[in-house]
Design a protein around this motif. Structure first.
Motif, PDB file in Angstrom:
ATOM      1  N   ILE A   2       0.850  -1.189   0.000  1.00 31.77           N
ATOM      2  CA  ILE A   2       0.000   0.000   0.000  1.00 31.77           C
ATOM      3  C   ILE A   2       0.887   1.241   0.000  1.00 31.77           C
ATOM      4  CG2 ILE A   2      -1.765   1.287   1.237  1.00 31.77           C
ATOM      5  CD1 ILE A   2      -2.726  -1.364   2.413  1.00 31.77           C
ATOM      6  N   MET A   3       0.744   2.061  -1.025  1.00 41.35           N
ATOM      7  CA  MET A   3       1.528   3.291  -1.126  1.00 41.35           C
ATOM      8  C   MET A   3       0.647   4.498  -0.867  1.00 41.35           C
ATOM      9  SD  MET A   3       4.043   2.502  -4.364  1.00 41.35           S
ATOM     10  CE  MET A   3       3.010   1.347  -5.259  1.00 41.35           C
ATOM     11  N   LYS A   4       1.230   5.518  -0.320  1.00 45.16           N
ATOM     12  CA  LYS A   4       0.487   6.730  -0.024  1.00 45.16           C
ATOM     13  C   LYS A   4       0.130   7.473  -1.308  1.00 45.16           C
ATOM     14  CE  LYS A   4       3.573   8.608   2.650  1.00 45.16           C
ATOM     15  NZ  LYS A   4       4.586   7.551   2.540  1.00 45.16           N
ATOM     16  N   SER A   5      -1.069   8.035  -1.336  1.00 46.13           N
ATOM     17  CA  SER A   5      -1.484   8.851  -2.470  1.00 46.13           C
ATOM     18  C   SER A   5      -0.801  10.204  -2.423  1.00 46.13           C
ATOM     19  CB  SER A   5      -3.002   9.043  -2.445  1.00 46.13           C
ATOM     20  OG  SER A   5      -3.400  10.083  -3.325  1.00 46.13           O
ATOM     21  N   ILE A   6      -0.633  10.804  -3.572  1.00 45.09           N
ATOM     22  CA  ILE A   6      -0.033  12.142  -3.626  1.00 45.09           C
ATOM     23  C   ILE A   6      -0.884  13.162  -2.871  1.00 45.09           C
ATOM     24  CG2 ILE A   6      -1.154  12.905  -5.755  1.00 45.09           C
ATOM     25  CD1 ILE A   6       1.576  14.134  -6.549  1.00 45.09           C
ATOM     26  N   LYS A   7      -2.162  12.845  -2.643  1.00 49.05           N
ATOM     27  CA  LYS A   7      -3.020  13.744  -1.875  1.00 49.05           C
ATOM     28  C   LYS A   7      -2.519  13.900  -0.439  1.00 49.05           C
ATOM     29  CE  LYS A   7      -7.306  12.930  -4.446  1.00 49.05           C
ATOM     30  NZ  LYS A   7      -8.696  12.417  -4.372  1.00 49.05           N
ATOM     31  N   ASP A  97       9.801   5.123   3.279  1.00 51.85           N
ATOM     32  CA  ASP A  97       8.397   4.979   2.870  1.00 51.85           C
ATOM     33  C   ASP A  97       7.659   6.314   2.898  1.00 51.85           C
ATOM     34  OD1 ASP A  97       8.844   2.323   2.585  1.00 51.85           O
ATOM     35  OD2 ASP A  97       7.604   1.660   4.255  1.00 51.85           O
ATOM     36  N   GLU A  98       7.923   7.104   3.950  1.00 51.85           N
ATOM     37  CA  GLU A  98       7.181   8.365   4.095  1.00 51.85           C
ATOM     38  C   GLU A  98       7.586   9.410   3.056  1.00 51.85           C
ATOM     39  OE1 GLU A  98      10.190   8.270   7.630  1.00 51.85           O
ATOM     40  OE2 GLU A  98       8.910   6.845   6.557  1.00 51.85           O
ATOM     41  N   GLN A  99       8.624   9.132   2.254  1.00 51.58           N
ATOM     42  CA  GLN A  99       9.033  10.054   1.198  1.00 51.58           C
ATOM     43  C   GLN A  99       8.436   9.704  -0.167  1.00 51.58           C
ATOM     44  OE1 GLN A  99      13.497   9.675   2.659  1.00 51.58           O
ATOM     45  NE2 GLN A  99      13.382  11.224   1.051  1.00 51.58           N
ATOM     46  N   ILE A 100       7.774   8.557  -0.271  1.00 56.24           N
ATOM     47  CA  ILE A 100       7.317   8.052  -1.565  1.00 56.24           C
ATOM     48  C   ILE A 100       5.798   8.173  -1.677  1.00 56.24           C
ATOM     49  CG2 ILE A 100       7.303   6.080  -3.137  1.00 56.24           C
ATOM     50  CD1 ILE A 100       9.780   5.026  -1.648  1.00 56.24           C
ATOM     51  N   PHE A 101       5.348   8.746  -2.802  1.00 57.51           N
ATOM     52  CA  PHE A 101       3.915   8.982  -3.013  1.00 57.51           C
ATOM     53  C   PHE A 101       3.520   8.497  -4.406  1.00 57.51           C
ATOM     54  CE2 PHE A 101       5.511  11.929   0.043  1.00 57.51           C
ATOM     55  CZ  PHE A 101       4.534  11.982   1.035  1.00 57.51           C
ATOM     56  N   LEU A 102       2.342   7.941  -4.501  1.00 56.30           N
ATOM     57  CA  LEU A 102       1.838   7.413  -5.771  1.00 56.30           C
ATOM     58  C   LEU A 102       0.939   8.441  -6.444  1.00 56.30           C
ATOM     59  CD1 LEU A 102       1.586   4.961  -7.693  1.00 56.30           C
ATOM     60  CD2 LEU A 102      -0.414   4.265  -6.351  1.00 56.30           C
ATOM     61  N   PHE A 103       1.206   8.709  -7.704  1.00 58.46           N
ATOM     62  CA  PHE A 103       0.387   9.650  -8.475  1.00 58.46           C
ATOM     63  C   PHE A 103      -0.532   8.880  -9.420  1.00 58.46           C
ATOM     64  CE2 PHE A 103      -0.318  12.053 -12.402  1.00 58.46           C
ATOM     65  CZ  PHE A 103      -0.972  13.157 -11.884  1.00 58.46           C
ATOM     66  N   ALA A 104      -1.791   9.272  -9.434  1.00 59.93           N
ATOM     67  CA  ALA A 104      -2.757   8.762 -10.403  1.00 59.93           C
ATOM     68  C   ALA A 104      -3.194   9.941 -11.261  1.00 59.93           C
ATOM     69  CB  ALA A 104      -3.961   8.139  -9.703  1.00 59.93           C
ATOM     70  N   LYS A 105      -3.345   9.711 -12.560  1.00 63.27           N
ATOM     71  CA  LYS A 105      -3.645  10.823 -13.467  1.00 63.27           C
ATOM     72  C   LYS A 105      -4.847  11.647 -13.020  1.00 63.27           C
ATOM     73  CE  LYS A 105      -1.755   9.487 -17.967  1.00 63.27           C
ATOM     74  NZ  LYS A 105      -2.079   9.122 -19.366  1.00 63.27           N
ATOM     75  N   GLU A 106      -5.859  10.954 -12.504  1.00 59.26           N
ATOM     76  CA  GLU A 106      -7.082  11.677 -12.147  1.00 59.26           C
ATOM     77  C   GLU A 106      -6.868  12.686 -11.025  1.00 59.26           C
ATOM     78  OE1 GLU A 106      -7.440   7.427 -10.400  1.00 59.26           O
ATOM     79  OE2 GLU A 106      -6.782   8.381 -12.266  1.00 59.26           O
ATOM     80  N   GLU A 107      -5.738  12.556 -10.292  1.00 58.14           N
ATOM     81  CA  GLU A 107      -5.464  13.501  -9.212  1.00 58.14           C
ATOM     82  C   GLU A 107      -5.328  14.925  -9.728  1.00 58.14           C
ATOM     83  OE1 GLU A 107      -5.775  12.230  -6.441  1.00 58.14           O
ATOM     84  OE2 GLU A 107      -4.800  10.293  -6.218  1.00 58.14           O
ATOM     85  N   CYS A 108      -4.894  15.068 -10.984  1.00 56.93           N
ATOM     86  CA  CYS A 108      -4.621  16.409 -11.501  1.00 56.93           C
ATOM     87  C   CYS A 108      -5.777  16.982 -12.309  1.00 56.93           C
ATOM     88  CB  CYS A 108      -3.354  16.396 -12.363  1.00 56.93           C
ATOM     89  SG  CYS A 108      -3.562  15.687 -14.020  1.00 56.93           S
TER      90      CYS A 108
END
Length: 389
Positions: A2-7, A97-108
């Protein structure tokens, strides 16, 4: 994993490194540059050919060099297919781990201008159809759909797309007898009092497609699981799927409707493609939610039109028979589509009744291959778009 969201990214004097310098990375840059306008942004990519290039004036370097130069940076993973491998690679080089964030296109997407949405959507359509999409040379139905879904969304479309609010509009236009009775409206899944609902009913989210739950026996239903699924539906942003902007301003809710016994025994959906208030093509879908789903197309005079889409729904060997209520359904579809350049009106005809289904302004999001292609051009010829922006 489980990765953190860019949000979840909150910056305090921290640089951003976007891992992935392709189209996904460009979308991540749009998000980061607007969400964090004062923050330094760099790119890293495993592709050595890209490491000598720049994006938006930002350098592209190797992941190894990025970790060396920016060990405390926030790393944004911009890839749909390789995010897990990127995560492992960064972890092995000492990024926490706390430095890594997952980006999904819909976020933008909520940060984009209409023209930026067009450019991103254009690439997806061209990859799907292998045809060049030119805003100034729109000919087919699906090409015009790409333009209309982004630039033509307005308050009326939003209201008529909303599966809750459209009911009152339909009552005013053609009468209450054509509207499936409403049993309840809920802002969240916890509000639903299942004890007050009958043994059989239908639950659906009002702000998208494919978020319907048919309950045939309430006593056998896992209510806890059903609540969880419905809550997930409420949190889903349907516009993010393919830039269908009429969904953007809909206030999500759950509606409970009466279960129509005759319809669910063997279901047929009647879908009328209307242009300037006239039915030009008819689509009938049998058992739309089941594995044996089948679909036929007909012209306005109900002549069978051999046509298939690339979505897995088959065309039956023997076309469906003309429904007894076809003329009345055409009349209703044309009443509801009056004054609209294009809309698909969906109806049901269980037993001797006719019920309104929905108003669909963006069939398949326009993201479908129609075979033969002549049908796509034919439908496009009926559609008179306004001035192109």
């Amino acid at each position: 994993m489980i990765m953190k969201s860019i949000k979840e990214l909150k910056l305090v004097d921290v640089k951003i490194v976007i891992f992935g310098a392709g189209d996904f990375g460009s979308c991540a840059y749009l998000y980061c540059s607007r969400a964090f306008p004062q923050t330094y942004i760099s790119f890293c990519d495993n592709n050595k050919d890209r490491q000598s290039e720049r994006i938006q004036g930002c350098e592209i370097i190797s992941p190894k060099k990025a970790v060396c130069l920016y060990p405390k940076a926030a790393y944004v993973l911009a890839s749909a297919d390789y995010a897990e491998e990127m995560y492992i690679q960064l972890s092995q080089m000492g990024i926490l781990d706390e430095q890594i964030f997952l980006f999904a296109k819909e976020e933008c997407y909520h940060l984009l201008t209409l023209d930026e949405m067009w450019e991103i959507n254009k690439k997806g359509y061209e990859q799907l159809t292998h045809r060049t999409l030119d805003k100034r040379k729109l000919n087919t139905y699906t090409e015009k759909m790409q333009y209309s879904k982004i630039y033509d969304a307005d308050g009326l479309r939003t209201r008529l797309t909303d599966k809750y609010r459209v009911k009152e509009w339909v009552k005013e236009k053609i009468g209450e007898e054509y509207v499936v009775p409403l049993l309840g409206v809920y802002k969240n899944a916890d509000e639903i009092d299942f004890d007050k609902l009958p043994e059989k009913f239908v639950l659906k989210a009002n702000h998208g497609c494919g978020m319907n739950y048919i309950v045939k026996d309430k006593e056998k239903e896992d209510i806890t699981l059903l609540r969880e699924e419905l809550q997930k539906c409420l949190e889903y942003h349907y516009m993010d799927l393919s830039f269908e902007l009429q969904y953007r301003e809909i206030q999500p809710c759950i509606i409970a409707e009466k279960y129509i016994e005759e319809f669910h025994k063997e279901s047929y959906d009647y879908k009328f493609f209307c242009f300037d208030g006239k039915v030009q093509m008819i689509m009938i879908v049998k058992n739309i939610e089941q594995e044996d789903a089948a679909r036929c197309f007909y012209d306005a005079d109900f002549h069978f039109v051999p046509c298939e889409l690339d979505d897995g729904v088959r065309m039956p060997e023997v076309p469906f028979k003309k429904p007894a209520s076809l003329e009345k359904m055409v009349e209703i579809a044309e009443q509801l589509s009056e004054g609209m350049d294009q809309v698909r009106v969906d109806l049901y005809a269980p037993g001797e009744n006719i019920y309104f289904g929905e108003m669909t302004f963006t069939s398949w999001g326009g993201n479908v291959n129609i075979t033969p292609a002549e049908i796509d051009y034919q439908l496009g010829s009926y559609w008179r778009l306004g001035d192109i922006r």
